[in-house]
Design a protein around this motif. Structure first.
Motif, PDB file in Angstrom:
ATOM      1  N   ALA A  71       0.844  -1.187   0.000  1.00 43.66           N
ATOM      2  CA  ALA A  71       0.000   0.000   0.000  1.00 43.66           C
ATOM      3  C   ALA A  71       0.874   1.230   0.000  1.00 43.66           C
ATOM      4  N   ASN A  75       0.213   6.567  -5.499  1.00 41.76           N
ATOM      5  CA  ASN A  75      -0.857   5.791  -6.120  1.00 41.76           C
ATOM      6  C   ASN A  75      -0.632   5.483  -7.591  1.00 41.76           C
ATOM      7  N   THR A  78      -2.342   1.590 -10.039  1.00 43.84           N
ATOM      8  CA  THR A  78      -3.312   1.117 -11.029  1.00 43.84           C
ATOM      9  C   THR A  78      -2.714   1.095 -12.428  1.00 43.84           C
ATOM     10  N   ILE A  81      -0.654  -2.033 -12.620  1.00 47.51           N
ATOM     11  CA  ILE A  81      -1.527  -3.201 -12.694  1.00 47.51           C
ATOM     12  C   ILE A  81      -2.127  -3.332 -14.080  1.00 47.51           C
ATOM     13  N   TYR A 222       2.456  11.888   1.688  1.00 49.60           N
ATOM     14  CA  TYR A 222       1.970  13.248   1.823  1.00 49.60           C
ATOM     15  C   TYR A 222       2.452  13.865   3.144  1.00 49.60           C
ATOM     16  N   MET A 246       3.006  12.623  -4.021  1.00 46.15           N
ATOM     17  CA  MET A 246       2.410  12.838  -2.710  1.00 46.15           C
ATOM     18  C   MET A 246       3.292  13.733  -1.847  1.00 46.15           C
ATOM     19  N   ILE A 275      -1.864  11.574 -11.822  1.00 41.75           N
ATOM     20  CA  ILE A 275      -2.919  12.575 -11.965  1.00 41.75           C
ATOM     21  C   ILE A 275      -2.875  13.602 -10.838  1.00 41.75           C
ATOM     22  N   ILE A 276      -2.251  13.251  -9.734  1.00 44.08           N
ATOM     23  CA  ILE A 276      -2.096  14.175  -8.619  1.00 44.08           C
ATOM     24  C   ILE A 276      -1.505  15.507  -9.105  1.00 44.08           C
TER      25      ILE A 276
ATOM     26  N   ALA B  71     -10.746  -0.754 -11.617  1.00 43.93           N
ATOM     27  CA  ALA B  71      -9.861   0.397 -11.559  1.00 43.93           C
ATOM     28  C   ALA B  71     -10.687   1.659 -11.515  1.00 43.93           C
ATOM     29  N   ASN B  75      -9.847   6.741  -5.783  1.00 45.85           N
ATOM     30  CA  ASN B  75      -8.799   5.905  -5.195  1.00 45.85           C
ATOM     31  C   ASN B  75      -9.028   5.538  -3.736  1.00 45.85           C
ATOM     32  N   THR B  78      -7.458   1.501  -1.474  1.00 42.48           N
ATOM     33  CA  THR B  78      -6.510   0.960  -0.504  1.00 42.48           C
ATOM     34  C   THR B  78      -7.107   0.886   0.892  1.00 42.48           C
ATOM     35  N   ASP B  82      -7.370  -2.513   2.948  1.00 39.31           N
ATOM     36  CA  ASP B  82      -6.833  -2.618   4.303  1.00 39.31           C
ATOM     37  C   ASP B  82      -7.843  -3.239   5.253  1.00 39.31           C
ATOM     38  N   TYR B  99      -8.418  -8.286 -10.521  1.00 40.44           N
ATOM     39  CA  TYR B  99      -8.564  -6.961 -11.057  1.00 40.44           C
ATOM     40  C   TYR B  99      -9.509  -7.008 -12.247  1.00 40.44           C
ATOM     41  N   TYR B 222     -11.948  12.451 -12.730  1.00 39.68           N
ATOM     42  CA  TYR B 222     -11.415  13.805 -12.799  1.00 39.68           C
ATOM     43  C   TYR B 222     -11.864  14.488 -14.091  1.00 39.68           C
ATOM     44  N   MET B 246     -12.473  12.955  -6.990  1.00 39.98           N
ATOM     45  CA  MET B 246     -11.868  13.209  -8.293  1.00 39.98           C
ATOM     46  C   MET B 246     -12.720  14.176  -9.113  1.00 39.98           C
ATOM     47  N   ILE B 275      -7.634  11.403   0.744  1.00 48.44           N
ATOM     48  CA  ILE B 275      -6.541  12.360   0.931  1.00 48.44           C
ATOM     49  C   ILE B 275      -6.548  13.433  -0.150  1.00 48.44           C
ATOM     50  N   ILE B 276      -7.185  13.154  -1.255  1.00 50.54           N
ATOM     51  CA  ILE B 276      -7.314  14.143  -2.329  1.00 50.54           C
ATOM     52  C   ILE B 276      -7.865  15.455  -1.781  1.00 50.54           C
ATOM     53  N   ILE B 279      -5.269  17.778  -0.610  1.00 49.34           N
ATOM     54  CA  ILE B 279      -4.228  18.148  -1.555  1.00 49.34           C
ATOM     55  C   ILE B 279      -4.584  19.367  -2.375  1.00 49.34           C
TER      56      ILE B 279
END
Lengths: 326, 326
Positions: A71, A75, A78, A81, A222, A246, A275-276, B71, B75, B78, B82, B99, B222, B246, B275-276, B279
């Motif tokens: 993890a 990010n 994807t 993957i 982050y 991040m 994309i961040i 996908a 996001n 995770t 978890d 996936y 996005y 997004m 977390i986006i 940011i």
DNA sequence: ATAGACATTGTAAACGTTTACGCAAAGTGA
DNA sequence: TCACTTTGCGTAAACGTTTACAATGTCTAT
């Protein structure tokens, strides 16, 4: 009403299980069209589904690639993957993903054990820093494995990644070309990837007769970015190369809270280019990795096909880097 | 030097394979300490590892939960993973992730087939919109399955998610409480989740005697946010409820490009709370889902334990929502 | 000493496939 | 016609475990 097996199909269609197996496995040329049709029809009626455990047992291994992934605070996964899945399916391989938690040692080890126990045809380790134990386990297993997005520094161990030394060199040089001299490298780890980047950074600095100013280690998160801003400020840097998107985002928001203007007072260059980079204000200039391609190449490599060791990166200019004010 | 089996261990230690098996499976009480020690030692020396295929075959099923995930442009995955992994391991289950690509139908179907073929003990489908074929396949399979972060609108099918109707209601009410009247719902899909949110939004609007203004469908991405800003502008909205972080980020950056100030000219409230939200500049006020808990509860549910259907959400105020200017 | 309980181990069947081998029927070329 | 190949299929072994059942030996209580 138990799960139907080839035995049931055989019984219903009046043939032997061998024939059923041959039809179901598409061993063309060893059965007649007529029986095939009959068997397929009955199989469908019964809702038959192959028992993979039995197949794997007799075939000694599954047509499956195991992807072990942790993890990461960042990010890019994807895209990796996607690349893996695509290429794998082109090669007739399935993909199962095993999750190794957040740099959790026990989980990581467990995931490797699981993959080995399933006799997969290859193991991919994404962004995993192995310890000695893991490594010998893998080496002794006789099954091919390949690190993804991590280069252990030796050609003896399969790996596909960006060339981190070169990546950091290019990024640093870009910052220097913009006129910066007080440049820091922020948020890298203390293992392979981090030290490779550190070297590239240092090489670029000395090549331009600049004293390597500052390396601030972190964990690509982050939070690390947020935390490390203070040090960036204390060092009087005019530009930073952030270890990940991040980290860059963390530095950025922390800077904004400290009334440090980005990019006017501080330029930020990010590593990854996900994309961040588009989401933040200002958008982050980055050295962008081709994660999709890294994924593809890694399955090539683990399946014994020709493959790249290093996948090229490219710099994409956005808005977070400008020449220094003074 | 082929892979060692219990047979090899049995030969070396002078006991039968049954005894070896019992020791290795920890069937305590049915072997002596002495032989156990001997067997374990030899097993380690030989580098023995259980063949899961053989075990699964005889045990008729693996102690593994399959998680099928697509996908998503967003996001939150995770956190869900978890939660699933944690709870699963508490229950002695492993987790394999399959996936399903980006809403790719064939891949999605394939993943389900794979899971069924492996006779896993449960199937979790995260953010997957099933078609009829998938659904009957699952129903007929006799193995429990549960949708994660998606509620099909019927209690007959196991699912754990946020209460999307309530979530949208709360968020809309929050915007109304801030004084907004021209509020849009942006970026939702046209399936279950989207329509549930639409209902909550509409209920909140009519409960406050406001005409439901605008629903702009999208795909949680996005890009959808970027694309839909024009419509938001055309409709003269003062606030939007974005279908995902997004989407919110997309709306935000597009707004900034159009010189629309956020939040002064346009308030943005986001759904997800990853977390986006921290940011972006300004940080996004959100109705935050508890993805970790959703993950945990879903394994409870699929394993037949008591579990929540809906996991509570909470509103977290950041900086993207203020009362309207006029 | 004896019966019963218990601890420890072995024997062998079972799980659901694949596949080497063999055999019969049908086709082929002379 | 004969010899040979091909086609289609069945028999049975094998893959590496688990586990029901049986067997043996030891211990305990009478």
């Amino acid at each position: 009403m138990t799960k139907p097996t080839i035995k049931d199909i055989a019984a219903q269609s009046g043939v032997s299980i061998a024939t059923v197996s041959r039809v179901l496995a598409n061993k063309s040329g060893s059965y007649s069209e007529k029986t095939a049709a009959k068997i397929l029809k009955i199989a469908k009626e019964l809702g038959y589904r192959k028992n993979s455990a039995a197949v794997d047992l007799v075939k000694k291994g599954a047509d499956v690639i195991a992807l072990i992934i942790n993890a990461t605070p960042t990010n890019f996964s994807t895209q990796i993957i996607d690349g893996i899945q695509q290429r794998a399916s082109e090669l007739g391989q399935g993909v199962i993903i095993l999750y190794a938690g957040n740099r959790d040692h026990a989980l990581q080890h467990q995931a490797i054990i699981t993959a080995l126990g399933r006799s997969v045809s290859g193991i991919l380790l994404a962004a995993i820093e192995p310890d000695e134990e893991d490594l010998t386990l893998l080496k002794e297993s006789q099954i091919p494995f390949c690190f993804v997005s991590l280069y252990l520094g030796t050609a003896a161990i399969l790996a596909v990644s960006s060339d981190n030394r070169d990546l950091a060199y290019q990024a640093t040089q870009y910052l220097i070309d913009q006129g910066h001299t007080r440049i820091g490298l922020v948020g890298i780890d203390e293992y392979h990837t981090g030290s490779q980047r550190r070297i590239g950074y240092q090489e670029a600095m000395t090549a331009n007769h600049l004293a390597p100013a500052t390396v601030l280690p972190g964990d690509y998160s982050y939070e690390a970015g947020v935390r490390l801003l203070q040090a960036v400020k204390d060092q009087g840097l005019t530009a930073v190369l952030a270890a990940s998107d991040m980290v860059a985002a963390g530095i950025l928001t922390a800077a904004q809270q400290h009334k440090i203007r980005v990019p006017a007072d501080l330029s930020i260059m990010s590593i990854d280019g996900t994309i961040i980079c588009q989401i933040t204000t200002p958008a982050l200039t980055s050295v962008t990795q081709d994660f999709y391609q890294i994924g593809r190449q890694s399955v090539n490599k683990v399946m014994g096909q020709p493959a790249l060791d290093f996948v090229p990166v490219k710099i994409v200019e956005r808005a977070s880097v400008v020449p220094p004010a003074d």
